[in-house]
Design an enzyme around this catalytic site. Sequence first.
Site, PDB file in Angstrom:
ATOM      1  N   ARG A  53      22.335 -36.856   5.030  1.00 37.81           N
ATOM      2  CA  ARG A  53      21.643 -35.968   3.926  1.00 37.81           C
ATOM      3  C   ARG A  53      22.510 -35.262   4.245  1.00 37.81           C
ATOM      4  NH1 ARG A  53      21.819 -32.805   7.818  1.00 37.81           N
ATOM      5  NH2 ARG A  53      20.115 -31.595   6.116  1.00 37.81           N
ATOM      6  N   ALA A  55      23.672 -31.762   1.314  1.00 40.72           N
ATOM      7  CA  ALA A  55      24.159 -31.365   0.016  1.00 40.72           C
ATOM      8  C   ALA A  55      25.951 -31.427   0.517  1.00 40.72           C
ATOM      9  CB  ALA A  55      23.959 -29.899  -0.742  1.00 40.72           C
ATOM     10  N   GLN A 203      13.895 -31.403  10.436  1.00 40.74           N
ATOM     11  CA  GLN A 203      15.630 -31.602  10.128  1.00 40.74           C
ATOM     12  C   GLN A 203      16.077 -30.492  11.282  1.00 40.74           C
ATOM     13  OE1 GLN A 203      13.935 -31.962   7.311  1.00 40.74           O
ATOM     14  NE2 GLN A 203      15.312 -32.744   5.102  1.00 40.74           N
ATOM     15  N   ASP A 244      21.207 -26.262  -1.233  1.00 45.35           N
ATOM     16  CA  ASP A 244      21.534 -27.320  -1.911  1.00 45.35           C
ATOM     17  C   ASP A 244      22.258 -27.167  -3.484  1.00 45.35           C
ATOM     18  OD1 ASP A 244      19.290 -28.606  -0.281  1.00 45.35           O
ATOM     19  OD2 ASP A 244      20.495 -30.389  -0.633  1.00 45.35           O
ATOM     20  N   ASN A 254      16.670 -24.561  -1.719  1.00 48.21           N
ATOM     21  CA  ASN A 254      16.863 -24.989  -0.120  1.00 48.21           C
ATOM     22  C   ASN A 254      16.101 -25.284   0.135  1.00 48.21           C
ATOM     23  OD1 ASN A 254      18.712 -25.588   1.405  1.00 48.21           O
ATOM     24  ND2 ASN A 254      17.302 -24.313   3.140  1.00 48.21           N
TER      25      ASN A 254
END
Length: 363
Positions: A53, A55, A203, A244, A254
């Site tokens: 994951r 971008a 994350q 992203d 984002n």
Amino acid sequence: MDVHGNPYRSIRLSQDDRQVEIIDQTRLPHEFVVVRLSTLDQAVEAICDMQVRGAPLIGATAAYGFCLGLLENAEDKSLRVIADTLIRCRPTAVNLRWAVQRMLTVLLPLSPSERVAAAYEEAAAICEEDVAANKDIGKHGGGLLREIWEKKGKSAPVNILTHCNAGWLATVDWGTALAPVFRAHMDSIPVHVWVDETRPRNQGAHLTAWELVSAGIDHHLIVDNAGGHLMQHGQVDICIVGTDRTAASGDVCNKIGTYLKALAAFDNQVPFYVALPGSTIDWQVSDGVGEIPIEERAPDEVLQVQGLHERQLVQVGIAPANTPAANPAFDVTPARLVTGLITERGICSASRAGLLSLYPEKG
Ligand code: MRU
């Protein structure tokens, strides 16, 4: 970056130069597992299930997924099928479309017999360019951290708040938002990072904290709602996040919750920077809020949390059985809340003029 003293990248080719090795990010920080991808379907699954994951890494994995698809069939018809299959994986990070488009541009004019070798070459170039861009983001952003440290009379560490994971795991290496932190740390500038846990997938807790522990960088994990309080009390010198998709206007999309951090930073005069390689700019979008597609993910990600129990990774429920959940995965921070964009070409204002000053060829 180093893992247990060994240099690692988040994606690389296996020894046969054909299969692709990734770190399964759904199992960090508890297990460090390298997974081998041999087919297009496996690459698609790795992106959809978020084994990879971030971008730039999504783009790099898509490029190698393209190579794996071509090993199965390199005919003209198959190129379009591979491209469409990959682009459907996740809608928000523009690097996915960017990488797939780049592969198509190189491969379409070639004959089927030339395509496999050219595809691996292009995927490798995408990876190398990402590493070089992020390293330069580190240099430019590291300069900002040095300035803050000097302004503080070199008397205390620079306190950086970050959201989600925009470290080396989100890219091929170095990261975007964390690259300046790694650079500063290497240059002996004392830094301390406030790590937002980043619900629902955590994350920050799972990946950013793990990267900082591995690098020996001072940090604290905080709940997502703590940032505003810390800013009010002068405990954040600068926010740096990734993106992203960056609109040509400077709006940035984002991880969900970024917008609230930007609002709190604005209210407290804390500089709010966004770090990105050029591959994350969508020059076709000028209104980030209105035009960027926001991924809606499974409600279970909100209704459950994952953690370690008796050495097993388990999911536990945190809400009543019949509670429905909504799960928008990203939000857009308008350019007016962004102090500056840190790119591989330097730092600019979050505006079309600012971006064009660094990327004049897009004008
Ligand atoms: O859903 P994810 O984990 O792919 O989201 C990642 C982010 O939001 C990152 O901040 C972004 O991709 C920038 S990564 C350099």
